[in-house]
Design a protein around this motif. Structure first.
Motif, mmCIF file in Angstrom:
data_model
loop_
_atom_site.group_PDB
_atom_site.id
_atom_site.type_symbol
_atom_site.label_atom_id
_atom_site.label_comp_id
_atom_site.label_asym_id
_atom_site.label_seq_id
_atom_site.Cartn_x
_atom_site.Cartn_y
_atom_site.Cartn_z
ATOM 1 N N SER A 101 37.399 109.001 76.468
ATOM 2 C CA SER A 101 38.773 109.063 75.837
ATOM 3 C C SER A 101 39.583 108.151 76.386
ATOM 4 O O SER A 101 40.480 107.537 75.721
ATOM 5 N N VAL A 102 39.718 107.707 77.640
ATOM 6 C CA VAL A 102 40.464 106.703 78.074
ATOM 7 C C VAL A 102 40.100 105.257 77.583
ATOM 8 O O VAL A 102 41.036 104.585 77.270
ATOM 9 N N LEU A 103 38.931 105.073 77.643
ATOM 10 C CA LEU A 103 38.263 103.856 77.220
ATOM 11 C C LEU A 103 38.416 103.657 75.865
ATOM 12 O O LEU A 103 38.625 102.465 75.342
ATOM 13 N N GLU A 104 38.450 104.551 74.804
ATOM 14 C CA GLU A 104 38.558 104.285 73.581
ATOM 15 C C GLU A 104 39.943 104.087 73.195
ATOM 16 O O GLU A 104 40.079 103.151 72.324
ATOM 17 N N ALA A 105 40.846 104.889 73.951
ATOM 18 C CA ALA A 105 42.382 104.578 73.842
ATOM 19 C C ALA A 105 42.753 102.954 74.062
ATOM 20 O O ALA A 105 43.484 102.455 73.234
ATOM 21 N N TRP A 106 42.097 102.848 75.323
ATOM 22 C CA TRP A 106 42.236 101.402 75.740
ATOM 23 C C TRP A 106 41.936 100.336 74.433
ATOM 24 O O TRP A 106 42.460 99.405 74.459
ATOM 25 N N ALA A 107 40.593 100.579 74.362
ATOM 26 C CA ALA A 107 40.004 99.370 73.282
ATOM 27 C C ALA A 107 40.725 99.399 71.955
ATOM 28 O O ALA A 107 41.019 98.235 71.385
ATOM 29 N N ARG A 108 41.081 100.497 71.523
ATOM 30 C CA ARG A 108 42.084 100.633 70.209
ATOM 31 C C ARG A 108 43.207 100.004 70.570
ATOM 32 O O ARG A 108 43.669 99.113 69.580
ATOM 33 N N GLU A 109 43.940 100.100 71.647
ATOM 34 C CA GLU A 109 45.342 99.514 71.701
ATOM 35 C C GLU A 109 45.266 97.972 72.091
ATOM 36 O O GLU A 109 46.100 97.067 71.357
ATOM 37 N N LEU A 110 44.028 97.569 72.049
ATOM 38 C CA LEU A 110 43.582 96.006 72.335
ATOM 39 C C LEU A 110 43.283 95.573 70.905
ATOM 40 O O LEU A 110 43.178 94.133 70.871
#
Length: 489
Positions: A101-110
């Motif tokens: 969940s943390v990595l998906e949110a980070w990747a989407r933000e980028l």
């Protein structure tokens, strides 16, 4: 091209890779066949090395209050990571679902384009591009990309479609994993060998216990779905004498001890990362951590090739560096499998290894393997022990402002750290400042003894590994810059 890179799989490896590519400005499409995350967590926590990786990208704070521990094990033999001398701690309270969940949110933000409900259906490598067939709601379409990366797990469709060889050993036994509520069990965080098998218990919070159980001699089954909880409860009672049949199962799974690794991590424009490239007994939770680190190694190299700042040969170092890491991973997990799951005939070996582990040098070696801290890449000849290893987290002063060497890597770029205010050094790096941040700083704490502590300049790759150091490297700075970052502009 529909995308520079298509990544198949939105697990930790795929999401980490997507974030790394976006940090470098590369457009990426992530295909995930599941419409939504299952919330299931085969992995719990991450190793000290992955803690460092997340820290260098500024991700640790997103996990909230992390329960940390310096304790681990090697094949059931307890280890204390403090023997490594660097204050290394592992995260013990983070389910894999939270990590994803943390990595998906980070990747989407980028800006990563993550498409759930899109299933990989095949590929064609044309030499100058890859066509990726995608199945979406029963309809099939094609995406064209410069590169395709399979991060789709141990049963990888990309690996099969790409024709990768996957030698190794098949599973010989079956283990059960179950998260349960409504039962109170004493923790057994280090594998507890019982008369006819192995059991583990961990508390996950919210009244949930995770149990892992293996009955010696139980052959692997061909399953089309998860085992019934009653089957797990029966094995648990036979091995421990405790009845847990009344518990509420949250999640049940079965897995084996197969050990396989592809012979090459790259075939043309198709690459593999994570469990797509290697499977093994998940001893010590090393699988997810190795997968994340595969993607951190690959991301900046793939981005440099796509931006044409580095030649395609840079991608060859992804295979040469990470295949060796995978090979060593399989060797240590197979050894742990023998210690954990072997018969009584193995007991003399267990006893001897436990006795040897009381010696500091042996304990340090085993702890480094279990913590993922024994990795050193071939970056060229030299005498400094930091060459090829991860840059330790040094406290620094930059223009009077406190910072750390990890914070300098937040942007995913290379860093040339000048600790002596050397103008000549900085002039020699001018041709690479579009790819490498040149930072003048001083150490805030004592450098310590030895050649590492006396360093006055360090070239750090975007993945955090030291590519050149002075004094200590046998080649000069421009040679190292060109090798890892391409020709000067």
């Amino acid at each position: 091209m529909d995308a520079s890179v298509v990544v198949v799989g939105a697990g930790p490896a795929g999401l980490m890779l997507a974030g790394e590519l976006r940090l470098a400005g590369i457009d990426v499409v992530v295909l995930e066949k599941l419409a939504r995350s299952t919330g299931e967590s085969r992995g719990i926590g991450f190793t000290p090395r992955t803690m460092e990786v997340f820290d260098q990208r500024g991700l640790l704070s997103r996990f909230g209050d992390i329960e940390k521990s310096g304790q681990g094990h090697f094949g059931g033999i307890p280890l204390d990571f403090e023997v490594l001398g660097g204050g290394e701690l592992a995260a013990r309270s983070v389910p894999q679902s939270v990590t994803e969940s943390v990595l998906e949110a980070w990747a989407r933000e980028l800006g990563a384009d993550i498409r759930r409900g899109h299933e990989f259906a095949g590929l064609t490598d044309h030499g100058d591009r890859v066509d990726v067939r995608v199945r979406d709601s029963g309809h099939e379409h094609t995406l064209s990309a410069a590169y395709l990366v399979g991060c789709d797990g141990g049963r990888s469709g990309v690996r099969k479609a790409g024709g990768f060889d996957f030698p190794g050993t098949a599973a010989t036994t079956e283990l059960f994993l179950a998260d349960v509520r409504g039962v109170d069990l004493e923790p057994r965080m280090v594998a507890d060998r019982v008369t006819d098998g192995m059991v583990m218990v961990g508390r996950l919070g919210d009244g949930v216990h995770r149990i892992i159980v293996s009955e010696r001699g139980a052959p692997p089954q061909r399953r089309t779905g998860p085992p019934a909880f009653a089957e797990v409860a029966d094995v648990w009672k036979r091995l421990t004498g405790i009845d847990i049949s009344h518990a509420e199962p949250v999640w049940v799974s079965a897995f084996g001890d197969a050990s396989r690794q592809v012979t090459e991590y790259r075939r043309g424009r198709v690459l593999l990362s994570g469990d797509s490239a290697h499977i093994h007994l998940p001893a010590g939770g090393q699988g997810m951590n190795t997968s994340v680190q595969d993607s951190v190694n690959l991301g900046w190299k793939l981005a440099a090739v796509l931006r044409s700042t580095a030649p395609p040969a840079l991608l060859d170092t992804y295979h040469s560096e990470r295949h060796e890491v995978g090979r060593r991973l399989l060797a240590n997990t197979r050894a742990q499998s023998l210690l954990l799951l072997g018969s009584e005939d193995v007991q003399p070996l267990r006893d001897m290894l436990a006795e040897l582990a009381l010696h500091e040098e042996v304990s340090r070696t085993l702890a480094a393997k279990a913590a993922g801290l024994d990795i050193r890449y071939d970056v060229g000849k030299g005498v400094n022990p930091l060459l090829g290893r991860r840059m330790p987290t040094w406290e620094l002063l930059r223009d009077g402002t406190p910072t750390t060497s990890a914070e300098l890597l937040r942007a995913g770029r290379g860093v040339l750290l000048d600790l002596a205010g050397n103008q000549h050094l900085r002039r020699r790096a001018v041709g690479w400042t579009d790819r490498v941040d040149v930072v003048t700083a001083t150490r805030r704490s004592e450098a310590g003894d030895g050649p590492a502590g006396r360093a006055h300049a360090v070239l750090i790759r975007p993945d955090g590994h030291v590519a050149w150091i002075a004094p200590g490297s046998h080649h000069d700075l421009p040679m190292a810059l060109e090798r890892w970052f391409g020709p000067a502009r």
